[in-house]
Design an enzyme around this catalytic site. Structure first.
Site, PDB file in Angstrom:
ATOM      1  N   GLU A 161     -56.011  56.676  11.226  1.00 55.90           N
ATOM      2  CA  GLU A 161     -55.053  57.177  10.503  1.00 55.90           C
ATOM      3  C   GLU A 161     -55.698  57.013   9.027  1.00 55.90           C
ATOM      4  O   GLU A 161     -55.466  56.317   8.013  1.00 55.90           O
ATOM      5  CB  GLU A 161     -53.987  55.806  10.201  1.00 55.90           C
ATOM      6  CG  GLU A 161     -53.209  55.860  11.562  1.00 55.90           C
ATOM      7  CD  GLU A 161     -52.169  54.730  11.733  1.00 55.90           C
ATOM      8  OE1 GLU A 161     -52.020  54.055  10.440  1.00 55.90           O
ATOM      9  OE2 GLU A 161     -51.418  54.974  12.437  1.00 55.90           O
ATOM     10  N   GLU A 347     -51.322  55.644  19.446  1.00 60.40           N
ATOM     11  CA  GLU A 347     -50.602  54.581  19.092  1.00 60.40           C
ATOM     12  C   GLU A 347     -48.859  54.860  19.185  1.00 60.40           C
ATOM     13  O   GLU A 347     -48.636  55.869  18.717  1.00 60.40           O
ATOM     14  CB  GLU A 347     -50.723  54.159  17.634  1.00 60.40           C
ATOM     15  CG  GLU A 347     -52.046  53.279  17.579  1.00 60.40           C
ATOM     16  CD  GLU A 347     -52.170  52.827  16.125  1.00 60.40           C
ATOM     17  OE1 GLU A 347     -51.097  52.604  15.414  1.00 60.40           O
ATOM     18  OE2 GLU A 347     -53.274  52.464  15.817  1.00 60.40           O
TER      19      GLU A 347
HETATM   20  O1  IFM Z   1     -50.690  47.983  12.785  1.00 60.45           O
HETATM   21  C1  IFM Z   1     -50.846  49.143  12.535  1.00 60.45           C
HETATM   22  C2  IFM Z   1     -52.271  49.785  13.000  1.00 60.45           C
HETATM   23  O2  IFM Z   1     -53.242  49.130  12.546  1.00 60.45           O
HETATM   24  C3  IFM Z   1     -52.260  51.279  12.667  1.00 60.45           C
HETATM   25  N1  IFM Z   1     -51.121  51.891  13.114  1.00 60.45           N
HETATM   26  C4  IFM Z   1     -49.984  51.452  12.716  1.00 60.45           C
HETATM   27  C5  IFM Z   1     -49.669  50.091  13.084  1.00 60.45           C
HETATM   28  C6  IFM Z   1     -48.301  49.295  13.061  1.00 60.45           C
HETATM   29  O3  IFM Z   1     -48.190  49.193  11.513  1.00 60.45           O
END
Ligand code: IFM
Length: 440
Positions: A161, A347
């Site tokens: 990210e 994710e």
């Molecule tokens: O916990 C985070 C992760 O580190 C990166 N993506 C979003 C998740 C939830 O906020």
């Protein structure tokens, strides 16, 4: 033959490991940032997190029980290369060596991320991602890690990210390193992260390995049909969804004029060639869509956020819109066509105020519904032709949720943060059964 679809869970070093000062690890920017008064809700600290550094074997047993075919974790840069550059710290590397072996013994593919926001503090002191040299240091760290693990780990994610690290860490100042810079400087942070990806991908590929880049994506809607709101939505889409992906897949930066710049700052000859086509897979982190309106007169950014109404929300207040994931995957295909590499949903998940019942259960029906509906959205996108090769739930264990500390529970496994006791939630059993059914 394409490799089988990956069913996994994802985590990140700073959020689970703890052991911040053990075996030669040096501080990361989050070690420093969380100490600032007010930076992390209620002063929570990642010092212990889930104590995964010591309890990793128990966590691998949980993964085995869950039946995942892949585990996405991140390697801590300050653990492996304590000063950001220079010699490798063998005890730090040995931790990941053991983890990789334990995963492979159970038939679980290790999918490491090399940077999930824990920059060594010494590099931040030298300018962090504002300094082009950080990209070179990252490539050297990636090469050293690949030299140690590349005989067993084929697929690697370079960055997690970068858009969030850029915006939250360097523009809004609500994540480490807690900087609030002007737009051109923020965009230079973006470019140096992309350059780091490109340089690291070259190292990984020269060793016969695959380099993926994971970013956060969000389909964007204007708050109304007005020209101003639509322009705001375009600007936000450019920032969130295209800034990092166009250079990879379209050969150059998108039009950044809405942000008052003619071209991305910091770009030197050869950079864009290095970055183009440097991803063997794109990791898509999806949580929710975004609704955007025109900003107030004189605002610093060309957009403002508007509330999404009519959708349930998670404990974090994020709207639950599973169709957004299908829409996003299809949009990426339409936008990049044949240039789009295989996609991995690296994710997806939701936070919930989970609690243990007197009889020791952790019922989390909203999480089960969330996962069910988002996995169905991935299925629909695949049925429409999208090349999606994996799905990873965020996350295995309730962990340190950055500026929210331990307030947001995203795990399939409940963690008592006082005792470190792990207790699978009902969603754990649901996901286990789904994986068993889908991989039978
Ligand atoms: O916990 C985070 C992760 O580190 C990166 N993506 C979003 C998740 C939830 O906020």
């Amino acid at each position: 033959m394409p490799s089988p679809f990956l069913w996994g869970v994802a985590s990140a070093a700073l959020q689970v490991e703890g052991a911040l000062t053990e075996d030669g690890r040096t501080p990361s920017i989050w070690d420093a940032f969380h100490l600032r008064p007010g930076a992390v809700r209620d002063g929570h600290t990642p010092a212990e997190a889930c104590d995964h550094y010591h309890r990793w074997a128990e966590d691998v047993e949980l993964l085995d029980r869950l039946g995942v075919t892949a585990y996405r974790f991140s390697v801590s840069w300050p653990r492996v290369v304590p000063h950001g550059r220079g010699p490798v710290n063998e005890p730090g590397l040995a931790f990941y060596d053991r983890l990789v072996d334990a995963l492979l013994e159970r038939g679980i593919e290790p999918l490491p991320t090399l940077f999930h926001w824990d920059l060594p503090v010494e590099l931040e002191e030298a300018g962090g991602w504002s300094n082009r040299d950080t990209a070179e240091a990252f490539a050297a760290y990636a090469a050293a890690t690949a030299d140690a693990l590349g005989d067993r780990v084929r697929r690697w994610i370079t960055l997690n990210e970068p858009v969030v690290h850029m915006a939250y860490g360097h523009a809004f100042g609500i994540h480490a390193p807690g900087r609030a810079m002007d737009v051109p400087d923020v965009l230079a942070v973006a470019h140096h992260q992309l350059l780091a990806h490109g340089l690291a991908a070259r190292e990984l590929r020269s060793r016969g390995l695959e380099a993926l880049l994971t970013n956060n994506y969000s389909p964007v809607d204007p708050a109304s049909d007005s020209t101003a709101d639509r322009a705001a939505a375009d600007a936000y889409d450019t920032l969130h969804n295209r800034l990092f992906t166009d250079p990879l897949l379209s050969g150059g930066y998108p039009d950044l004029s809405a942000f008052g710049v003619d071209q991305a700052p910091g770009v030197r000859d050869g950079d864009l060639d290095l970055i183009a086509d440097s991803a063997d897979g794109l990791g898509v982190n999806y949580y929710n869509p975004t609704r955007v309106a025109a900003p107030a007169e004189g605002a610093g950014l060309p957009f403002d956020f508007a509330e999404i109404t009519g959708a349930p929300t998670t404990a974090f207040g994020w709207p639950v819109v599973p169709e957004g994931l299908e829409r996003l995957i299809v949009l990426l295909g339409e936008r990049y066509g044949d240039a789009l590499p295989p996609l991995y949903v690296t994710e997806n998940g939701c936070s919930r105020a989970d609690a243990v019942t007197p009889d020791g259960r952790v019922p989390d029906p909203e999480r089960i519904a969330y996962l069910r509906d988002h996995i169905a959205a991935v299925d629909r996108a695949r049925a429409r032709g999208a090349n999606v090769r994996g799905y990873f739930v965020w996350t295995l264990t309730d962990n340190f949720e950055w500026a929210e500390g331990y307030h947001q529970r995203f795990g399939l496994v409940h963690v008592d943060h006082a005792t470190q006791e792990r207790r699978p939630k009902e969603s754990f059993r649901w996901y286990r059964d789904l994986i068993a059914y889908r991989t039978a």
